[in-house]
Design a protein around this motif. Structure first.
Motif, PDB file in Angstrom:
ATOM      1  N   TYR A  68       0.825  -1.209   0.000  1.00 10.54           N
ATOM      2  CA  TYR A  68       0.000   0.000   0.000  1.00 10.54           C
ATOM      3  C   TYR A  68       0.863   1.265   0.000  1.00 10.54           C
ATOM      4  O   TYR A  68       0.552   2.241  -0.699  1.00 10.54           O
ATOM      5  CB  TYR A  68      -0.966   0.026   1.198  1.00 10.54           C
ATOM      6  CG  TYR A  68      -1.935   1.177   1.068  1.00 10.54           C
ATOM      7  CD1 TYR A  68      -2.970   1.129   0.127  1.00 10.54           C
ATOM      8  CD2 TYR A  68      -1.776   2.341   1.807  1.00 10.54           C
ATOM      9  CE1 TYR A  68      -3.828   2.205  -0.058  1.00 10.54           C
ATOM     10  CE2 TYR A  68      -2.635   3.423   1.637  1.00 10.54           C
ATOM     11  CZ  TYR A  68      -3.662   3.345   0.705  1.00 10.54           C
ATOM     12  OH  TYR A  68      -4.511   4.416   0.517  1.00 10.54           O
ATOM     13  N   ALA A  69       1.952   1.237   0.753  1.00  8.43           N
ATOM     14  CA  ALA A  69       2.833   2.412   0.786  1.00  8.43           C
ATOM     15  C   ALA A  69       3.327   2.706  -0.629  1.00  8.43           C
ATOM     16  O   ALA A  69       3.334   3.861  -1.079  1.00  8.43           O
ATOM     17  CB  ALA A  69       4.001   2.174   1.733  1.00  8.43           C
ATOM     18  N   LEU A  70       3.712   1.648  -1.348  1.00  4.54           N
ATOM     19  CA  LEU A  70       4.192   1.837  -2.719  1.00  4.54           C
ATOM     20  C   LEU A  70       3.067   2.343  -3.626  1.00  4.54           C
ATOM     21  O   LEU A  70       3.267   3.255  -4.437  1.00  4.54           O
ATOM     22  CB  LEU A  70       4.777   0.529  -3.262  1.00  4.54           C
ATOM     23  CG  LEU A  70       6.106   0.097  -2.601  1.00  4.54           C
ATOM     24  CD1 LEU A  70       6.508  -1.305  -3.055  1.00  4.54           C
ATOM     25  CD2 LEU A  70       7.229   1.091  -2.898  1.00  4.54           C
ATOM     26  N   GLU A  71       1.868   1.775  -3.452  1.00  6.21           N
ATOM     27  CA  GLU A  71       0.739   2.231  -4.273  1.00  6.21           C
ATOM     28  C   GLU A  71       0.467   3.725  -4.062  1.00  6.21           C
ATOM     29  O   GLU A  71       0.094   4.440  -4.994  1.00  6.21           O
ATOM     30  CB  GLU A  71      -0.530   1.465  -3.883  1.00  6.21           C
ATOM     31  CG  GLU A  71      -0.806   0.244  -4.738  1.00  6.21           C
ATOM     32  CD  GLU A  71      -2.122  -0.400  -4.319  1.00  6.21           C
ATOM     33  OE1 GLU A  71      -3.177   0.077  -4.788  1.00  6.21           O
ATOM     34  OE2 GLU A  71      -2.084  -1.343  -3.491  1.00  6.21           O
ATOM     35  N   SER A  72       0.642   4.160  -2.814  1.00  8.06           N
ATOM     36  CA  SER A  72       0.341   5.570  -2.515  1.00  8.06           C
ATOM     37  C   SER A  72       1.302   6.489  -3.271  1.00  8.06           C
ATOM     38  O   SER A  72       0.887   7.515  -3.814  1.00  8.06           O
ATOM     39  CB  SER A  72       0.395   5.843  -1.010  1.00  8.06           C
ATOM     40  OG  SER A  72       1.742   5.964  -0.560  1.00  8.06           O
ATOM     41  N   ILE A  73       2.590   6.123  -3.329  1.00  2.00           N
ATOM     42  CA  ILE A  73       3.477   6.996  -4.118  1.00  2.00           C
ATOM     43  C   ILE A  73       3.244   6.770  -5.614  1.00  2.00           C
ATOM     44  O   ILE A  73       3.402   7.687  -6.415  1.00  2.00           O
ATOM     45  CB  ILE A  73       4.979   6.859  -3.756  1.00  2.00           C
ATOM     46  CG1 ILE A  73       5.493   5.433  -3.925  1.00  2.00           C
ATOM     47  CG2 ILE A  73       5.256   7.368  -2.349  1.00  2.00           C
ATOM     48  CD1 ILE A  73       7.024   5.322  -3.836  1.00  2.00           C
ATOM     49  N   GLY A  74       2.819   5.554  -5.954  1.00  2.00           N
ATOM     50  CA  GLY A  74       2.487   5.280  -7.356  1.00  2.00           C
ATOM     51  C   GLY A  74       1.401   6.221  -7.852  1.00  2.00           C
ATOM     52  O   GLY A  74       1.439   6.697  -8.994  1.00  2.00           O
ATOM     53  N   ALA A  75       0.433   6.530  -6.966  1.00  2.00           N
ATOM     54  CA  ALA A  75      -0.658   7.433  -7.356  1.00  2.00           C
ATOM     55  C   ALA A  75      -0.110   8.817  -7.686  1.00  2.00           C
ATOM     56  O   ALA A  75      -0.535   9.457  -8.653  1.00  2.00           O
ATOM     57  CB  ALA A  75      -1.679   7.525  -6.218  1.00  2.00           C
ATOM     58  N   ALA A  76       0.856   9.270  -6.893  1.00  6.37           N
ATOM     59  CA  ALA A  76       1.434  10.606  -7.136  1.00  6.37           C
ATOM     60  C   ALA A  76       2.328  10.598  -8.376  1.00  6.37           C
ATOM     61  O   ALA A  76       2.331  11.556  -9.155  1.00  6.37           O
ATOM     62  CB  ALA A  76       2.233  11.049  -5.903  1.00  6.37           C
ATOM     63  N   ILE A  77       3.070   9.510  -8.554  1.00  5.33           N
ATOM     64  CA  ILE A  77       3.974   9.425  -9.711  1.00  5.33           C
ATOM     65  C   ILE A  77       3.153   9.414 -11.003  1.00  5.33           C
ATOM     66  O   ILE A  77       3.422  10.173 -11.938  1.00  5.33           O
ATOM     67  CB  ILE A  77       4.856   8.156  -9.626  1.00  5.33           C
ATOM     68  CG1 ILE A  77       5.779   8.223  -8.402  1.00  5.33           C
ATOM     69  CG2 ILE A  77       5.689   7.988 -10.897  1.00  5.33           C
ATOM     70  CD1 ILE A  77       6.510   6.923  -8.082  1.00  5.33           C
ATOM     71  N   GLY A  78       2.119   8.574 -11.025  1.00  7.08           N
ATOM     72  CA  GLY A  78       1.273   8.461 -12.211  1.00  7.08           C
ATOM     73  C   GLY A  78       0.607   9.782 -12.568  1.00  7.08           C
ATOM     74  O   GLY A  78       0.379  10.088 -13.737  1.00  7.08           O
ATOM     75  N   ALA A  79       0.287  10.577 -11.536  1.00  4.00           N
ATOM     76  CA  ALA A  79      -0.407  11.849 -11.784  1.00  4.00           C
ATOM     77  C   ALA A  79       0.557  12.963 -12.179  1.00  4.00           C
ATOM     78  O   ALA A  79       0.140  14.091 -12.432  1.00  4.00           O
ATOM     79  CB  ALA A  79      -1.202  12.254 -10.540  1.00  4.00           C
ATOM     80  N   GLY A  80       1.853  12.660 -12.205  1.00  5.48           N
ATOM     81  CA  GLY A  80       2.802  13.635 -12.748  1.00  5.48           C
ATOM     82  C   GLY A  80       3.628  14.424 -11.742  1.00  5.48           C
ATOM     83  O   GLY A  80       4.231  15.441 -12.108  1.00  5.48           O
ATOM     84  N   ALA A  81       3.682  13.988 -10.473  1.00  7.60           N
ATOM     85  CA  ALA A  81       4.486  14.726  -9.479  1.00  7.60           C
ATOM     86  C   ALA A  81       5.938  14.807  -9.957  1.00  7.60           C
ATOM     87  O   ALA A  81       6.476  13.852 -10.508  1.00  7.60           O
ATOM     88  CB  ALA A  81       4.420  14.029  -8.128  1.00  7.60           C
TER      89      ALA A  81
END
Ligand SMILES: [Zn+2]
Length: 538
Positions: free
Chosen positions: A157-170
């Protein structure tokens, strides 16, 4: 190798520290200093959380920064709401800061038990927010709060949470050790896994880069930051002097010189690195906190040598007892004179103070024995440079007293429940001139200070720039009750210098007078040297 970017959060996370408060105007002053030293990012505050931070961003809009990019901080959108209607995000955009930093939750415990939303909704909050701020054309830094704790409990889940930010273009993913409990080797392992994971995420806007944000609850904030850089993080979050909540944030006054001088990862210029000590002092002064003497790199004691063997060694080869040259960070080597003093300390110190010893038939061995005698009486010269210089001048017949005391009188009055009032009369001579003055003060020492200042003012107008900044009294021999000796230490300053003087006596007024008189003597002797074009020592 990538350049390391320094992201300062003194003005936001730093102000979470106990007893730290900055007005919007003070924040702006600090921001200018941070920019001047070459910090890349300056996080100014959380505009959505309070009007003072909002005002800071208003003020900052009128300021041209050399290279520091201003960042505004905030949280992801509220659960169950829409990004366009979120007040906090509106405040972020309205701050006009070119960089927007948002934090989101990585730890499932926080998601489910603290903010009480579903794991999926939290991921949507992260990606919606980052995408919205990117659409607004800003650089976006995503702070993954509690990332390391989250990873230890639920890595997927921790990885998924940063995955959400990475995918959105952070632009940056900053992994936060929010509770400060992670150990360096755990941090390196987890960061490596986060990097591997991120490589597999599809996105339109180039590679994501990692940053690190650590807290010092285990005394490891700097160590963890250094390990993160070693493992590929390119953005470093920290505060000046490590100020921050609880035990503080990672201390940039350690991290910057380690990166530049020990890891060959230059982040600010060699020239600017020399401003580090003065930046540290400026921030502690503005925060009204006493600077920590033993702070690595920039503290007053960071390059202070006391033991005689150490001193004779550094006089030959400084590297024998110093891990680096103090001048590189704007600090200086200091040699302390104390009852451990050997001949070499005294010789070194005299040179530092611009005095020549021995020219009048005195040798430093004799001076050492005089100092030891006085230290037995309770003097402590390693904390009183000003008095030590006067003492050396006296012992070598180089002392030219700018004034002589003829007498003083101090009275203290107590009237019923009213606070005490103090009056002092001072009679001095300067050359052939005499002067008697009287003055009041909040206490006997302040009355004496005022009277002496007034008396000397007729002869020495330069005294206006000098003021007392600290006054400390210590009972030396506590077993004798009120008959015990006291040691008074006074710290004084003018625009350019800070000096300390000492007095010892059974009588607190007498001890205070000695320290006070030395302080004025030191200042006047210094002015005289400057006027006569001699090298200003001290
Ligand atoms: Zn923090």
């Amino acid at each position: 190798m990538d350049n390391i970017l320094i992201y300062d959060t003194t003005l936001r996370d730093g102000t979470q520290g106990e007893n730290i408060n900055f007005s919007a105007e003070e924040k702006l002053k600090i921001a200018r200093r941070l920019d001047d030293i070459g910090v890349h990012y300056i996080e100014g505050g959380w505009p959505g959380s309070n009007p003072r931070d909002m005002r800071f961003f208003e003020l900052a809009q009128g300021v041209e920064f050399k290279q520091g990019r201003l960042a505004a901080f905030g949280s992801t959108r509220k659960a169950g709401s829409h990004v366009e209607e979120d007040e906090n995000l509106k405040a972020l955009i309205d701050s006009n800061a070119p960089v927007l930093t948002v934090f989101g939750k990585s730890w499932d415990l926080h998601v489910e038990q603290i903010i009480e939303v579903s794991l999926d909704e939290n991921l949507a909050m992260i990606s919606d927010t980052v995408a919205f701020l990117k659409q607004a054309g800003r650089e976006v830094v995503y702070d993954a709060e509690h990332f390391f704790d989250g990873f230890q409990h639920n890595p997927d889940y921790a990885l998924e949470s940063i995955g959400a930010a990475i995918g959105a273009g952070a632009d940056y993913i900053v992994l936060c050790d929010t509770n400060g409990g992670t150990l360096p080797y755990e941090l390196e392992r987890i960061l490596a896994q986060a990097k591997t994971y991120s490589a597999g995420i599809e996105r339109h806007s180039g590679d994501v880069r990692f940053g690190i944000h650590t807290h010092n609850d285990s005394g490891l904030a700097v160590a963890n930051t250094i390990c993160a850089v070693n493992s590929g993080a390119v953005m470093v979050h920290g505060t000046v002097n490590g100020y921050g909540e609880r035990c503080g944030n990672a201390d940039l006054t350690s991290i910057i010189p380690i990166l530049c001088l020990k890891m060959d990862r230059p982040c600010i210029s060699t020239e600017n690195l020399k401003k580090l000590k003065s930046l540290s002092r400026f921030v502690s002064e503005t925060a009204n906190l006493v600077p920590l003497n033993n702070r690595p790199f920039v503290g007053k004691s960071a390059f202070a040598h006391k033991g005689g063997i150490h001193v004779s060694a550094i006089m030959k080869v400084p590297v024998a007892y110093e891990h680096m040259d103090p001048l590189l960070v704007g600090n200086e080597r200091r040699v302390l004179v104390s009852d451990l003093a050997g001949k070499s300390n005294v010789e070194y110190k005299a040179k530092e103070l611009g005095l020549s010893l021995g020219s009048n038939g005195y040798d430093s061995r004799r001076i050492v024995s005089e100092i030891k005698k006085l230290e037995q009486d309770g003097y402590q010269f390693d904390v009183a440079d000003g008095s030590f210089k006067i003492l050396l001048e006296k012992l070598t017949d180089q002392f030219d007293p700018p004034f002589d005391l003829e007498s003083f009188r101090v009275t203290i009055e107590k009237d019923g429940d009213q606070p005490c009032t103090a009056h002092a009369t001072v009679k001095i001579s300067v050359g052939d001139g005499h002067e008697i003055t009287a003055a009041e003060g909040y206490g006997p020492v302040s009355a004496l200070d005022n009277a002496l200042r007034k008396a000397l003012g007729r002869f020495f107008p330069d005294l206006d720039t000098m003021r007392l900044v600290d006054f400390k009294v210590r009972v030396i021999d506590g077993t004798r009750g009120t008959d015990a000796k006291v040691r008074v230490l006074i710290e004084s300053r003018d625009q350019d210098h800070l000096w300390s003087t000492i007095g010892v006596s059974e009588d607190i007024i007498e001890a205070s007078w000695q320290a006070l008189a030395d302080s004025f003597r030191y200042k006047l002797a210094h002015e005289k040297r400057v006027r006569s074009g001699q090298h200003p020592a001290g």
